[in-house]
Every structure is written in C-alpha cells, then in structure tokens.
Motif scaffolding. Structure first.
Motif, short mmCIF file in Angstrom:
data_model
loop_
_atom_site.label_atom_id
_atom_site.label_comp_id
_atom_site.label_asym_id
_atom_site.label_seq_id
_atom_site.Cartn_x
_atom_site.Cartn_y
_atom_site.Cartn_z
N MET A 64 -66.11 -23.77 7.66
CA MET A 64 -64.67 -23.90 7.76
C MET A 64 -64.05 -24.24 6.40
N GLU A 65 -64.77 -25.08 5.66
CA GLU A 65 -64.27 -25.48 4.34
C GLU A 65 -64.21 -24.30 3.38
N THR A 66 -65.19 -23.42 3.47
CA THR A 66 -65.21 -22.24 2.62
C THR A 66 -64.05 -21.31 2.95
N LEU A 67 -63.75 -21.18 4.22
CA LEU A 67 -62.64 -20.33 4.63
C LEU A 67 -61.32 -20.86 4.09
N VAL A 68 -61.13 -22.16 4.14
CA VAL A 68 -59.90 -22.77 3.64
C VAL A 68 -59.78 -22.55 2.13
N ARG A 69 -60.89 -22.71 1.42
CA ARG A 69 -60.87 -22.48 -0.04
C ARG A 69 -60.52 -21.03 -0.37
N ARG A 70 -61.11 -20.11 0.36
CA ARG A 70 -60.83 -18.69 0.10
C ARG A 70 -59.38 -18.35 0.42
N LEU A 71 -58.87 -18.89 1.50
CA LEU A 71 -57.46 -18.65 1.85
C LEU A 71 -56.53 -19.27 0.81
N PHE A 72 -56.89 -20.46 0.31
CA PHE A 72 -56.08 -21.09 -0.73
C PHE A 72 -56.09 -20.25 -2.01
N LYS A 73 -57.26 -19.74 -2.39
CA LYS A 73 -57.34 -18.90 -3.58
C LYS A 73 -56.56 -17.61 -3.41
N LEU A 74 -56.62 -17.02 -2.23
CA LEU A 74 -55.85 -15.82 -1.95
C LEU A 74 -54.35 -16.10 -2.03
N ALA A 75 -53.92 -17.20 -1.44
CA ALA A 75 -52.51 -17.58 -1.49
C ALA A 75 -52.08 -17.87 -2.92
N LEU A 76 -52.95 -18.50 -3.70
CA LEU A 76 -52.64 -18.77 -5.10
C LEU A 76 -52.47 -17.47 -5.88
N PHE A 77 -53.37 -16.51 -5.68
CA PHE A 77 -53.27 -15.24 -6.40
C PHE A 77 -52.01 -14.49 -6.00
N ILE A 78 -51.71 -14.45 -4.72
CA ILE A 78 -50.51 -13.75 -4.26
C ILE A 78 -49.26 -14.40 -4.83
N SER A 79 -49.22 -15.71 -4.86
CA SER A 79 -48.04 -16.39 -5.41
C SER A 79 -47.91 -16.16 -6.91
N VAL A 80 -49.02 -16.16 -7.64
CA VAL A 80 -48.98 -15.88 -9.09
C VAL A 80 -48.53 -14.44 -9.33
N PHE A 81 -49.01 -13.51 -8.51
CA PHE A 81 -48.60 -12.12 -8.65
C PHE A 81 -47.10 -11.96 -8.38
N LEU A 82 -46.62 -12.59 -7.33
CA LEU A 82 -45.19 -12.49 -7.01
C LEU A 82 -44.32 -13.15 -8.08
N LEU A 83 -44.81 -14.24 -8.67
CA LEU A 83 -44.07 -14.84 -9.78
C LEU A 83 -44.04 -13.93 -11.00
N SER A 84 -45.15 -13.25 -11.27
CA SER A 84 -45.16 -12.35 -12.42
C SER A 84 -44.24 -11.15 -12.18
N VAL A 85 -44.18 -10.66 -10.95
CA VAL A 85 -43.27 -9.56 -10.64
C VAL A 85 -41.83 -10.03 -10.76
N ARG A 86 -41.58 -11.25 -10.35
CA ARG A 86 -40.21 -11.78 -10.37
C ARG A 86 -39.71 -12.02 -11.79
N TYR A 87 -40.56 -12.57 -12.66
CA TYR A 87 -40.10 -12.99 -13.97
C TYR A 87 -40.48 -12.06 -15.11
N LEU A 88 -41.18 -10.96 -14.84
CA LEU A 88 -41.44 -9.94 -15.84
C LEU A 88 -40.89 -8.61 -15.34
N PRO A 89 -39.58 -8.46 -15.38
CA PRO A 89 -38.98 -7.25 -14.81
C PRO A 89 -39.25 -6.03 -15.69
N PRO A 90 -39.26 -4.85 -15.08
CA PRO A 90 -39.45 -3.63 -15.88
C PRO A 90 -38.19 -3.29 -16.66
N ASN A 91 -38.37 -2.58 -17.74
CA ASN A 91 -37.25 -2.14 -18.55
C ASN A 91 -36.75 -0.81 -17.98
N HIS A 92 -35.52 -0.78 -17.49
CA HIS A 92 -35.01 0.42 -16.83
C HIS A 92 -34.37 1.41 -17.81
#
Length: 83
Positions: A1-29
């Motif tokens: 169970m502990e391993t599952l929580v760690r993996r889910l936390f890491k997945l949530a961390l990666f998704i949040s970092v990706f969404l932050l990078s998309v939000r704050y590094l906009p493309p040049n139109h």
C-alpha cells in the motif's frame, strides 16, 4: 500500500510540474520570416502538411523536457534533504 501511495504521489508531482511548465512557458505565436521558413522546411522534410502542427509537437517536447528536468531535480533534492 505504501508503494502505491508513493507512486501516485510521484505521478501527481510530475503532472503538476508539467502543467506548471505549460502554464508559465507559453508558446510564441508570432513568427518572424526566418522562423516561418525554418518551420515550413522542417515540416516539409518530416512530411507534416501544416507547420503549426510541427510547432505544437516541438513545443510539447520542450515542455516535457522542462517538466522531466524539474521533476528529477525535485526528487533528488527531496532524497538529499530527507537524509
């Protein structure tokens, strides 16, 4: 169970970092003439009809690289300061 929580936390961390990078590094139109020619040439060479599709894939790749780099740095810092 502990391993599952760690993996889910890491997945949530990666998704949040990706969404932050998309939000704050906009493309040049707005492209300059030289950028436009370069995107047309690259998209023709790769067989992509619309250079905007190529630009989107390129921009998404850059965002993934930034997110992966930030994720690795966060995990390494977390392990270092946890000791």
């Amino acid at each position: 169970m502990e391993t599952l929580v760690r993996r889910l936390f890491k997945l949530a961390l990666f998704i949040s970092v990706f969404l932050l990078s998309v939000r704050y590094l906009p493309p040049n139109h707005e492209w300059t003439d030289s950028e436009s020619r370069a995107y047309w040439a690259a998209s023709d060479w790769l067989g992509i009809q619309d250079p905007r599709d190529f630009y989107f894939l390129l921009w998404l790749s850059v965002e993934l690289i930034v997110a992966i780099s930030a994720y690795v740095v966060i995990i390494k810092l977390w392990r270092r300061f946890r000791k």
